[in-house]
Design an enzyme around this catalytic site. Structure first.
Site, short mmCIF file in Angstrom:
data_model
loop_
_atom_site.label_atom_id
_atom_site.label_comp_id
_atom_site.label_asym_id
_atom_site.label_seq_id
_atom_site.Cartn_x
_atom_site.Cartn_y
_atom_site.Cartn_z
N GLY A 32 0.95 -1.26 -0.07
CA GLY A 32 0.11 0.11 0.05
C GLY A 32 0.86 1.29 -0.25
O GLY A 32 1.98 1.11 -0.42
N TYR A 171 -9.79 -1.98 15.23
CA TYR A 171 -8.60 -1.53 14.53
C TYR A 171 -7.71 -1.03 15.74
O TYR A 171 -6.48 -1.51 15.72
CB TYR A 171 -8.70 -0.36 13.67
CG TYR A 171 -7.62 0.31 12.87
CD1 TYR A 171 -6.82 -0.24 11.74
CD2 TYR A 171 -6.94 1.38 13.62
CE1 TYR A 171 -5.86 0.26 11.31
CE2 TYR A 171 -5.82 1.97 13.03
CZ TYR A 171 -5.32 1.27 11.77
OH TYR A 171 -4.10 1.96 11.10
N ALA A 172 -8.35 -0.26 16.81
CA ALA A 172 -7.53 0.06 17.62
C ALA A 172 -7.05 -1.15 18.70
O ALA A 172 -5.80 -1.39 19.01
CB ALA A 172 -8.33 1.00 18.80
N1 LIG Z 1 -2.11 5.41 6.38
C1 LIG Z 1 -1.98 5.83 7.68
O1 LIG Z 1 -2.61 6.90 8.16
C2 LIG Z 1 -1.67 5.10 8.84
C3 LIG Z 1 -1.52 5.33 10.03
C4 LIG Z 1 -1.32 4.48 11.03
C5 LIG Z 1 -0.94 3.06 10.96
N2 LIG Z 1 -1.01 2.71 9.53
C6 LIG Z 1 -0.94 1.18 9.26
O2 LIG Z 1 0.38 1.16 8.19
C7 LIG Z 1 0.08 0.02 7.53
C8 LIG Z 1 -0.04 0.14 6.03
O3 LIG Z 1 -0.96 1.15 5.67
P1 LIG Z 1 -1.25 2.03 4.35
O4 LIG Z 1 -1.60 3.35 4.99
O5 LIG Z 1 -0.05 1.72 3.52
O6 LIG Z 1 -2.48 0.96 3.96
P2 LIG Z 1 -2.93 0.98 2.24
O7 LIG Z 1 -4.23 0.38 2.51
O8 LIG Z 1 -2.44 1.72 1.50
O9 LIG Z 1 -2.24 -0.52 2.32
C9 LIG Z 1 -2.22 -1.77 2.95
C10 LIG Z 1 -2.02 -3.00 1.98
O10 LIG Z 1 -2.25 -4.34 2.88
C11 LIG Z 1 -2.82 -5.22 1.69
N3 LIG Z 1 -3.48 -6.40 2.33
C12 LIG Z 1 -4.89 -6.05 3.26
N4 LIG Z 1 -4.92 -7.47 3.52
C13 LIG Z 1 -4.22 -8.19 3.14
C14 LIG Z 1 -4.09 -9.54 3.38
N5 LIG Z 1 -4.81 -10.45 3.96
N6 LIG Z 1 -2.89 -10.19 2.64
C15 LIG Z 1 -1.91 -9.51 2.08
N7 LIG Z 1 -2.17 -8.29 1.92
C16 LIG Z 1 -2.99 -7.59 2.47
C17 LIG Z 1 -3.81 -4.40 1.07
O11 LIG Z 1 -3.81 -4.99 -0.33
C18 LIG Z 1 -2.98 -2.93 0.52
O12 LIG Z 1 -2.10 -3.07 -0.51
C19 LIG Z 1 -1.09 -0.77 8.13
O13 LIG Z 1 -0.89 -1.58 9.10
C20 LIG Z 1 -1.88 0.52 8.82
O14 LIG Z 1 -2.88 0.13 9.80
C21 LIG Z 1 -1.55 3.57 8.40
#
Ligand SMILES: NC(=O)c1ccc[n+]([C@@H]2O[C@H](COP(=O)([O-])OP(=O)(O)OC[C@H]3O[C@@H](n4cnc5c(N)ncnc54)[C@H](O)[C@@H]3O)[C@@H](O)[C@H]2O)c1
Length: 266
Positions: A32, A171-172
């Site tokens: 992602g 999520y939390a």
């Molecule tokens: N973006 C934010 O504001 C933010 C803030 C805090 C924490 N995070 C954390 O950072 C991490 C990445 O977030 P992001 O913003 O890049 O999200 P995103 O949605 O852009 O990417 C998440 C990726 O995980 C993949 N995915 C989901 N389920 C899956 C599975 N079962 N098997 C394989 N792949 C799977 C999705 O296809 C996606 O490409 C996450 O853990 C998210 O909770 C993000």
């Protein structure tokens, strides 16, 4: 080459040397917004990369992307919630990259609704994707890393693992679970040269958050809650991730590093 270009390339080489990630064998789970930016920075630092995601279309794009596939980044389509998936990923990484040094868990989903609205299955889905995949991937990586006597595991937590945001129940809970899971992994594997840490971002604009941020007033409201007055960028997450993976962080383990412009101070 101009003087300016020379100094930029010299600075990059010096940074790569400081990180000591040249040739490091890195697995990134989650292609992602944050995962792909981290992938680019690991490639900048000279690492070798396997990126894993369940989204095959996204992976095909990355294979064709000069900044990822064009620099040797490899991909593997896997749903990490499937039984045996984590062991398959680690086995494939060792085969493709010739070993395993770093695992970055960057997989996550969210569903912003009041707790009273969640069914058992909806709760379980978020816990499975966000937390159980870290257990499985961390365990598969930990088996190999403890045996070889070195390794770095880094997980994406969130400020939601600490703060009680409304409409973030599962999520939390999954992120609070990650904070404790990495601490136990860190404690059990420290003697074998393996460090385990998490980074916990505040809001960063990626596919996970862009729809929510675009809805009436959410962006302004969320920015106003951050002492720095703005949201984070994926590069501001990638830098600390690379530091934790680097040779500079060999004695840091069991930490949750908040990257949030001060969000958790207020
Ligand atoms: N973006 C934010 O504001 C933010 C803030 C805090 C924490 N995070 C954390 O950072 C991490 C990445 O977030 P992001 O913003 O890049 O999200 P995103 O949605 O852009 O990417 C998440 C990726 O995980 C993949 N995915 C989901 N389920 C899956 C599975 N079962 N098997 C394989 N792949 C799977 C999705 O296809 C996606 O490409 C996450 O853990 C998210 O909770 C993000």
């Amino acid at each position: 080459m101009s003087l300016q270009e020379t100094s930029v390339s010299e600075a990059s080489a010096a940074a790569a040397d400081w990180l000591g990630l040249t040739g490091a064998r890195v697995v990134i789970a989650g292609a992602g917004g944050i995962g792909v930016t981290c992938a680019q920075r690991f490639l900048d630092a000279g690492a070798r990369l396997l990126i894993v995601d369940r989204d095959e279309r996204r992976l095909r794009q990355l294979e064709a992307d000069p900044a990822i596939g064009g620099r040797g980044g490899r991909t593997l389509a896997v749903d990490l919630t499937e039984k045996g998936a984590a062991a398959r990923v680690i086995g494939q990484a060792v085969e493709t990259l010739g070993g395993l040094d770093v695992v970055l868990h960057c997989v996550g989903i969210n569903d912003r609704r009041p707790l009273l609205e969640f069914s058992d299955d909806e709760w379980k889905r978020i816990i499975d994707v966000n937390l159980t995949t870290l257990f499985a991937l961390g365990q598969a990586a930990g088996r190999r890393m403890t045996e070889q006597g070195h390794g770095r595991i880094i997980a994406l937590s969130s400020v939601s693992g600490l703060l009680a945001h409304e409409n973030h129940g599962p999520y939390a809970a999954s992120k609070g679970g990650i904070n404790q899971l990495i601490r136990v992994m860190a404690r059990e594997w420290a003697k074998d040269g393996v460090t385990v840490n998490a980074v916990a971002p505040g809001y960063v604009e990626t596919p996970l958050t862009s729809e929510h941020l675009s809805e009436g007033g959410n962006r302004e409201r969320l920015e106003s809650q951050v002492p720095a007055g703005r949201l984070g960028t994926p590069d501001e997450i990638a830098g600390p991730v690379l530091f934790l993976a680097s040779r500079q962080a060999g004695f840091i383990t069991g930490h949750v590093l908040y990257i949030d412009g001060g969000r958790t101070l207020v």
